[in-house]
Motif scaffolding. Sequence first.
Motif, PDB file in Angstrom:
ATOM      1  N   LEU A 129       0.986  -1.261  -0.047  1.00  0.00           N
ATOM      2  CA  LEU A 129      -0.053   0.083   0.040  1.00  0.00           C
ATOM      3  C   LEU A 129       0.842   1.309  -0.055  1.00  0.00           C
ATOM      4  CD1 LEU A 129      -2.563  -1.011   2.690  1.00  0.00           C
ATOM      5  CD2 LEU A 129      -2.604  -1.673   0.178  1.00  0.00           C
ATOM      6  N   SER A 130       0.362   2.262  -0.772  1.00  0.00           N
ATOM      7  CA  SER A 130       1.142   3.374  -0.593  1.00  0.00           C
ATOM      8  C   SER A 130       0.330   4.743  -0.181  1.00  0.00           C
ATOM      9  CB  SER A 130       1.609   3.770  -2.168  1.00  0.00           C
ATOM     10  OG  SER A 130       2.572   2.938  -2.740  1.00  0.00           O
ATOM     11  N   CYS A 131       0.797   5.647   0.393  1.00  0.00           N
ATOM     12  CA  CYS A 131      -0.039   6.667   0.889  1.00  0.00           C
ATOM     13  C   CYS A 131       0.792   8.050   0.333  1.00  0.00           C
ATOM     14  CB  CYS A 131      -0.376   6.741   2.622  1.00  0.00           C
ATOM     15  SG  CYS A 131      -1.109   8.217   3.151  1.00  0.00           S
ATOM     16  N   ALA A 132       0.190   8.914  -0.544  1.00  0.00           N
ATOM     17  CA  ALA A 132       0.705   9.974  -1.045  1.00  0.00           C
ATOM     18  C   ALA A 132       0.315  11.297  -0.267  1.00  0.00           C
ATOM     19  CB  ALA A 132       0.644  10.210  -2.255  1.00  0.00           C
ATOM     20  N   ALA A 133       1.035  12.087   0.330  1.00  0.00           N
ATOM     21  CA  ALA A 133       0.564  13.279   0.987  1.00  0.00           C
ATOM     22  C   ALA A 133       0.956  14.599   0.209  1.00  0.00           C
ATOM     23  CB  ALA A 133       1.298  13.285   2.386  1.00  0.00           C
ATOM     24  N   SER A 134       0.178  15.560   0.433  1.00  0.00           N
ATOM     25  CA  SER A 134       0.147  16.963  -0.213  1.00  0.00           C
ATOM     26  C   SER A 134      -0.185  18.175   0.835  1.00  0.00           C
ATOM     27  CB  SER A 134      -0.476  16.950  -1.551  1.00  0.00           C
ATOM     28  OG  SER A 134      -1.852  16.727  -1.443  1.00  0.00           O
ATOM     29  N   GLY A 135       0.276  19.218   0.407  1.00  0.00           N
ATOM     30  CA  GLY A 135      -0.245  20.185   1.205  1.00  0.00           C
ATOM     31  C   GLY A 135       0.448  20.663   2.593  1.00  0.00           C
ATOM     32  N   ARG A 136       1.271  19.910   2.985  1.00  0.00           N
ATOM     33  CA  ARG A 136       1.691  20.392   4.382  1.00  0.00           C
ATOM     34  C   ARG A 136       3.235  19.693   4.536  1.00  0.00           C
ATOM     35  NH1 ARG A 136      -1.857  18.995   9.943  1.00  0.00           N
ATOM     36  NH2 ARG A 136      -0.582  19.501  11.248  1.00  0.00           N
ATOM     37  N   THR A 137       3.857  20.223   5.538  1.00  0.00           N
ATOM     38  CA  THR A 137       5.186  19.530   5.904  1.00  0.00           C
ATOM     39  C   THR A 137       4.969  17.979   6.297  1.00  0.00           C
ATOM     40  OG1 THR A 137       6.068  21.818   6.468  1.00  0.00           O
ATOM     41  CG2 THR A 137       7.421  19.696   7.073  1.00  0.00           C
ATOM     42  N   PHE A 138       5.425  17.166   5.302  1.00  0.00           N
ATOM     43  CA  PHE A 138       5.283  15.775   5.495  1.00  0.00           C
ATOM     44  C   PHE A 138       6.139  15.061   6.716  1.00  0.00           C
ATOM     45  CE2 PHE A 138       4.054  11.551   4.636  1.00  0.00           C
ATOM     46  CZ  PHE A 138       5.198  10.773   4.531  1.00  0.00           C
ATOM     47  N   SER A 139       7.372  15.614   6.340  1.00  0.00           N
ATOM     48  CA  SER A 139       8.657  14.899   7.067  1.00  0.00           C
ATOM     49  C   SER A 139       8.418  15.345   8.541  1.00  0.00           C
ATOM     50  CB  SER A 139       9.852  15.643   6.380  1.00  0.00           C
ATOM     51  OG  SER A 139      10.079  17.048   6.602  1.00  0.00           O
ATOM     52  N   SER A 140       7.706  16.306   8.988  1.00  0.00           N
ATOM     53  CA  SER A 140       7.627  16.434  10.420  1.00  0.00           C
ATOM     54  C   SER A 140       6.749  15.553  11.365  1.00  0.00           C
ATOM     55  CB  SER A 140       7.549  18.001  10.595  1.00  0.00           C
ATOM     56  OG  SER A 140       8.423  18.597   9.858  1.00  0.00           O
ATOM     57  N   TYR A 141       5.951  14.895  10.648  1.00  0.00           N
ATOM     58  CA  TYR A 141       5.080  13.987  11.453  1.00  0.00           C
ATOM     59  C   TYR A 141       4.961  12.737  11.363  1.00  0.00           C
ATOM     60  CZ  TYR A 141       3.449  18.996  11.346  1.00  0.00           C
ATOM     61  OH  TYR A 141       2.993  20.437  11.609  1.00  0.00           O
ATOM     62  N   THR A 142       4.606  12.005  12.254  1.00  0.00           N
ATOM     63  CA  THR A 142       4.452  10.614  12.484  1.00  0.00           C
ATOM     64  C   THR A 142       3.350  10.156  11.595  1.00  0.00           C
ATOM     65  OG1 THR A 142       5.360  10.111  14.760  1.00  0.00           O
ATOM     66  CG2 THR A 142       3.564   8.848  14.005  1.00  0.00           C
ATOM     67  N   MET A 143       3.455   9.033  10.767  1.00  0.00           N
ATOM     68  CA  MET A 143       2.375   8.602   9.988  1.00  0.00           C
ATOM     69  C   MET A 143       1.909   7.195  10.544  1.00  0.00           C
ATOM     70  SD  MET A 143       1.920  10.846   7.630  1.00  0.00           S
ATOM     71  CE  MET A 143       0.818  10.098   6.405  1.00  0.00           C
ATOM     72  N   GLY A 144       0.837   6.885  10.115  1.00  0.00           N
ATOM     73  CA  GLY A 144       0.326   5.647  10.485  1.00  0.00           C
ATOM     74  C   GLY A 144      -0.681   4.982   9.601  1.00  0.00           C
TER      75      GLY A 144
END
Length: 124
Positions: free
Chosen positions: A20-35
């Motif tokens: 599975l892939s999850c693509a993010a946009s619109g905000r600083t992605f690298s600063s946050y935990t992803m789940g």
Amino acid sequence: QVQLVESGGGLVQAGGSLRLSCAASGRTFSSYTMGWFRQAPGKEREFVGAIDPTGAIRLYTDSVKGRFTLSRVNAEKTVYLQMNSLKPEDTAAYYCALAATPALTRRTADFTSWGQGTQVTVSS
């Protein structure tokens, strides 16, 4: 505001694999935990795993340990969930989520942005 879009779900036989892939946009992605979370029909949404902003630390629910692997590529604003040795009980809608914290967490309340989900069906 962040947008999350999952992909990669599908139908697979027991013992098979999916990524599975999850693509993010619109905000600083690298600063946050992803789940990743999942929800089977008639059941509550449950935590699957989380990965810290650096990608170095991961947390998994016991039922997927040794079978699922989280990874992320911050430059691409993408997080992945590699699922191996799939079982029928892994059948669910899988949701990607971004936590409003860099700390590793499994608490649903800490995740403030959610994708629309992608269906994973494992046949026996």
